[in-house]
Design an enzyme around this catalytic site. Structure first.
Site, mmCIF file in Angstrom:
data_model
loop_
_atom_site.group_PDB
_atom_site.id
_atom_site.type_symbol
_atom_site.label_atom_id
_atom_site.label_comp_id
_atom_site.label_asym_id
_atom_site.label_seq_id
_atom_site.Cartn_x
_atom_site.Cartn_y
_atom_site.Cartn_z
ATOM 1 N N CYS A 10 2.405 5.653 2.209
ATOM 2 C CA CYS A 10 1.559 4.475 2.395
ATOM 3 C C CYS A 10 0.304 4.677 1.541
ATOM 4 C CB CYS A 10 1.250 4.198 3.862
ATOM 5 S SG CYS A 10 0.259 5.425 4.694
ATOM 6 N N CYS A 83 3.914 0.199 3.416
ATOM 7 C CA CYS A 83 2.988 -0.908 3.194
ATOM 8 C C CYS A 83 3.246 -1.489 1.812
ATOM 9 C CB CYS A 83 1.535 -0.460 3.341
ATOM 10 S SG CYS A 83 0.946 0.660 2.062
ATOM 11 N N CYS A 90 3.682 2.680 -5.959
ATOM 12 C CA CYS A 90 4.325 3.989 -5.898
ATOM 13 C C CYS A 90 4.840 4.363 -7.280
ATOM 14 C CB CYS A 90 5.484 3.948 -4.904
ATOM 15 S SG CYS A 90 6.372 5.508 -4.767
#
Length: 140
Positions: A10, A83, A90
């Site tokens: 996250c 999230c 990412c």
């Protein structure tokens, strides 16, 4: 047989991914899975996440808030973003790394009275628990 690595991500590795790590360590076979969590940043372990998990009988107080480790990320069997921000930002993973997104509201951004904020933490904690239980039972 080596363990499979499950990596929860996250934004700040302070609430959702920490709770997910705690639940996964409870519900998944620890001989089969190496469960980790990290964030795009390391914001520190949120005290309310620790409190919410303790209330549910899971101690995450010794977990650490870490930034994403490229070696773990690139060798994980499953990477789960929790999230939208983490899903969008990412780092790219190799094709052999399975990625999934299990979105949950951010309890750290809860507004209202202290009671309302606490109820928000409890709700998200329970939603994460249900999702990880389903994964433990079905592999999905």
């Amino acid at each position: 047989m080596s363990k499979k690595t499950l990596y929860f991500l996250c934004t700040g590795n302070s609430c959702r991914s920490q709770m997910a790590e705690g639940w996964a360590k409870k519900y998944l076979n620890n001989n089969e899975w190496d469960v980790r969590s990290a964030g795009l940043e390391a914001h520190g372990l949120n005290p309310n996440a620790v409190k919410a998990m303790k209330e549910a009988g899971v101690d995450i107080s010794n977990q650490t808030s870490d930034v994403i480790d490229p070696e773990i990320l690139n060798n994980a069997d499953l990477v789960v973003t929790l999230c939208g921000h983490a899903a969008d930002h990412c780092p790219v993973t190799p094709p052999h790394v399975k990625r999934e997104h299990w979105g949950f509201d951010d309890p750290a951004k809860a507004e209202g009275t202290d009671e309302e904020k606490w109820a928000f933490f409890q709700r998200v904690r329970d939603e994460i628990a249900e999702r990880i239980q389903r994964f433990a039972e079905t592999g999905k």
